[in-house]
Design a protein around this motif. Sequence first.
Motif, mmCIF file in Angstrom:
data_model
loop_
_atom_site.group_PDB
_atom_site.id
_atom_site.type_symbol
_atom_site.label_atom_id
_atom_site.label_comp_id
_atom_site.label_asym_id
_atom_site.label_seq_id
_atom_site.Cartn_x
_atom_site.Cartn_y
_atom_site.Cartn_z
ATOM 1 N N ALA A 183 0.840 -1.201 0.000
ATOM 2 C CA ALA A 183 0.000 0.000 0.000
ATOM 3 C C ALA A 183 0.872 1.246 0.000
ATOM 4 C CB ALA A 183 -0.904 0.019 1.239
ATOM 5 N N VAL A 184 0.266 2.354 -0.357
ATOM 6 C CA VAL A 184 0.880 3.659 -0.127
ATOM 7 C C VAL A 184 0.273 4.149 1.179
ATOM 8 C CG1 VAL A 184 1.226 6.003 -0.980
ATOM 9 C CG2 VAL A 184 1.002 4.110 -2.602
ATOM 10 N N SER A 185 1.018 3.998 2.272
ATOM 11 C CA SER A 185 0.475 4.319 3.590
ATOM 12 C C SER A 185 0.891 5.688 4.105
ATOM 13 C CB SER A 185 0.903 3.255 4.606
ATOM 14 O OG SER A 185 2.306 3.152 4.662
ATOM 15 N N ASN A 242 -9.221 12.296 5.379
ATOM 16 C CA ASN A 242 -8.045 12.373 4.509
ATOM 17 C C ASN A 242 -8.140 11.415 3.324
ATOM 18 O OD1 ASN A 242 -7.216 9.829 5.563
ATOM 19 N ND2 ASN A 242 -6.063 10.821 7.200
ATOM 20 N N VAL A 243 -7.331 11.658 2.324
ATOM 21 C CA VAL A 243 -7.339 10.864 1.086
ATOM 22 C C VAL A 243 -7.043 9.399 1.392
ATOM 23 C CG1 VAL A 243 -6.145 10.464 -1.102
ATOM 24 C CG2 VAL A 243 -6.771 12.792 -0.424
ATOM 25 N N TYR A 244 -6.046 9.153 2.240
ATOM 26 C CA TYR A 244 -5.675 7.771 2.570
ATOM 27 C C TYR A 244 -6.865 7.019 3.174
ATOM 28 C CZ TYR A 244 -3.238 3.888 4.855
ATOM 29 O OH TYR A 244 -2.842 2.647 5.277
ATOM 30 N N GLY A 245 -7.551 7.636 4.124
ATOM 31 C CA GLY A 245 -8.712 6.994 4.738
ATOM 32 C C GLY A 245 -9.813 6.722 3.732
ATOM 33 N N ARG A 246 -10.044 7.677 2.829
ATOM 34 C CA ARG A 246 -11.088 7.492 1.808
ATOM 35 C C ARG A 246 -10.706 6.370 0.843
ATOM 36 N NH1 ARG A 246 -11.189 13.215 2.192
ATOM 37 N NH2 ARG A 246 -9.993 13.535 0.279
ATOM 38 N N CYS A 292 -0.303 10.411 -0.171
ATOM 39 C CA CYS A 292 -1.644 10.185 -0.742
ATOM 40 C C CYS A 292 -2.326 11.514 -1.047
ATOM 41 C CB CYS A 292 -2.500 9.367 0.228
ATOM 42 S SG CYS A 292 -2.007 7.642 0.393
ATOM 43 N N GLU A 293 -2.105 12.511 -0.197
ATOM 44 C CA GLU A 293 -2.700 13.835 -0.422
ATOM 45 C C GLU A 293 -2.101 14.514 -1.645
ATOM 46 O OE1 GLU A 293 -5.177 15.321 1.253
ATOM 47 O OE2 GLU A 293 -5.400 13.783 2.810
ATOM 48 N N SER A 294 -0.788 14.367 -1.825
ATOM 49 C CA SER A 294 -0.110 15.061 -2.920
ATOM 50 C C SER A 294 -0.205 14.317 -4.252
ATOM 51 C CB SER A 294 1.365 15.298 -2.572
ATOM 52 O OG SER A 294 2.055 14.073 -2.398
ATOM 53 N N TRP A 315 -4.252 6.042 -5.527
ATOM 54 C CA TRP A 315 -5.519 5.345 -5.777
ATOM 55 C C TRP A 315 -5.270 4.057 -6.562
ATOM 56 C CZ3 TRP A 315 -10.766 6.509 -4.722
ATOM 57 C CH2 TRP A 315 -11.699 5.696 -5.394
ATOM 58 N N GLY A 316 -4.416 4.135 -7.555
ATOM 59 C CA GLY A 316 -4.117 2.957 -8.366
ATOM 60 C C GLY A 316 -3.603 1.801 -7.529
ATOM 61 N N ILE A 317 -2.788 2.101 -6.534
ATOM 62 C CA ILE A 317 -2.232 1.054 -5.679
ATOM 63 C C ILE A 317 -3.198 0.668 -4.564
ATOM 64 C CG2 ILE A 317 -0.354 0.521 -4.065
ATOM 65 C CD1 ILE A 317 1.379 2.478 -5.792
#
Length: 280
Positions: free
Chosen positions: A60-62, A124-128, A67-69, A75-77
């Motif tokens: 994942a991208v954790s 945040n983007v990661y949570g979504r 994730c915000e930038s 999203w792809g990952i």
Amino acid sequence: MKKILVTGASGFLGRRITEFYQGKYEIYTPGHREMDITDRERVSAVFHDFKPHIVIHSAAVSDVGLCESKPEWSWGINVDGSRNIAAASAECRAKCLICSSDQIYFGSNLKGPHREDERVKPLNVYGRQKKKAEEECLAENPECVLLRLSWMYDTETKNEAEHGDFFRTLAFLLRTEEMLSYPVNDVRGITDVNEVIHNLEKAWELKGGVYNFGSPNEMNTYETVLAMFSELGWDTGRLKKNEEAFASVPRDISMNLQKVEDNGIVFASTLDGLLRKIDY
């Protein structure tokens, strides 16, 4: 011997999963060149070739800031990649464990500890992305087990490039003369990664669905460290309240563990887990 496919084996969690179960099971850890998880056809081909019994998806991208930038890339990952893993697992009839996150609860209007069936709207983007990944994975493969993990730590470093964690950062700071500052507006579980790994064998016996998976903790981070110092008889005068972090949007992403406990999976509380490591 059961065959287990682990993604993200070069990362913090994946590396430790691989080391712990190596020898007990046949482990396969395809890297990006062997299996780009964003390529659905390639994922399917790798799965059909190895024919895993169990899949543990920890890639994942954790990094929340990353994730915000770079939301489209992450999203792809985080979403597409997870969906592809879930779909290939269904094709091969492999039990699939997907690593999700307690960040899904950041933004909830409810006070924790949070339950899995709670309606959430991550800030945040990661949570979504993690929430969307859960939905996509269950749509592709209803037998998927989605594990909402908390902040994890270890006492030893496996890779020099590894990101810092709560325990090792604290251990480093204790060797200095610095004051130790911890937020009062942040409530979350902090979990020994080894407990997560030990509990995975029970987790792949779970029915498909979402599960909170980590140490319970209803204290804010400052209170947690204060309680630890008090229990150990350490100088609590070194501790300072950080009242600025999360002040505008207080964060409570603590998790209710009743669902996994009903299935025989138990985690030590954050405080007890930390005290065990200090005693060790």
